[in-house]
Design a protein around this motif. Structure first.
Motif: not given
Length: 209
Positions: A55-68, A99-100, A132-134, A175-182
């Motif tokens: 089994l293999v797992d794929i995880t993520h780390t946010k790169v941008t945007p930064t700060g704020g 998004v990012g 980039r994700f929008v 918002v994203n596909e589910a309607g939640a605020t990005t």
């Protein structure tokens, strides 16, 4: 350029490959150096045919945007990818609800396969700067405006100015596909207020009659 909309599926292919000295130079420890290109490494088609399920797992780390005000968001579809009879390569659909840009890391699930290479130490690789994700879309909502009371509270004289107690207002939310605020759309300090590309200068308002 935009890659995918937040919350929508995108495909990722994970390949099990052989070691290459060009990817492991400093130090030479059997682990690919950061930034190594593994796409030209030879495939190991027997991976997934062992007696123990791989089994293999794929995880993520946010790169941008930064700060704020930014969040890492949620990645779905990357848990417990079963390589059984895969021939060493597997394509799966993932989605990220923010998004990012992100890094994606594929790692052998050592909790399931504790006997494989002493728990799978070093069997990992990272795809950097994925995106980039929008936003999927903008949601627009309005308030309930009301006028201030005038003569007798029910009428005004001709040409008499009158005012709002509550002025009309529209709220635009990414918002994203589910309607939640990005949250990351406008939440950071990279670029135009994070990843905000909606220019307030282009927004106009018109009151008729």
């Amino acid at each position: 350029t935009a890659f995918a909309k937040a919350g929508n599926n995108f495909n990722v292919t994970v390949r099990s490959v052989v070691w290459d000295s060009n990817d492991d130079t400093s130090p030479v420890d059997g682990v690919p150096d950061a930034g190594s290109d593994l796409t030209d490494n030879a495939l190991t088609p027997n991976f997934g045919n062992e007696a123990i399920t791989e089994l293999v797992d794929i995880t993520h780390t946010k790169v941008t945007p930064t700060g704020g005000t930014t969040v890492s968001g949620n990645l779905t579809g990357g848990d417990n990818l079963d390589f059984t009879s895969s021939g060493g390569t597997l394509t799966t659909a993932l989605s990220w609800d923010e998004v990012g840009t992100i890094d994606l890391t594929a790692t052998l699930d050592a909790s399931v396969d504790s006997e494989y290479l002493a728990g799978g130490s070093g069997v990992t690789a990272t795809h950097e700067d994925f995106g980039r994700f929008v936003p999927d879309r903008f949601a627009v909502s309005d308030n309930t405006p009301s006028f201030q009371a005038s003569c007798g509270g029910t009428f005004t004289y001709m040409d008499q100015e009158f005012y709002f107690t509550t002025a009309p207002q529209l709220t635009v939310t990414a918002v994203n596909e589910a309607g939640a605020t990005t949250i990351n759309y406008g939440g950071g300090t990279t670029g135009i207020n994070g990843f905000w590309q909606l220019d307030p200068v282009t927004l106009t308002r018109t009151y008729t009659n």
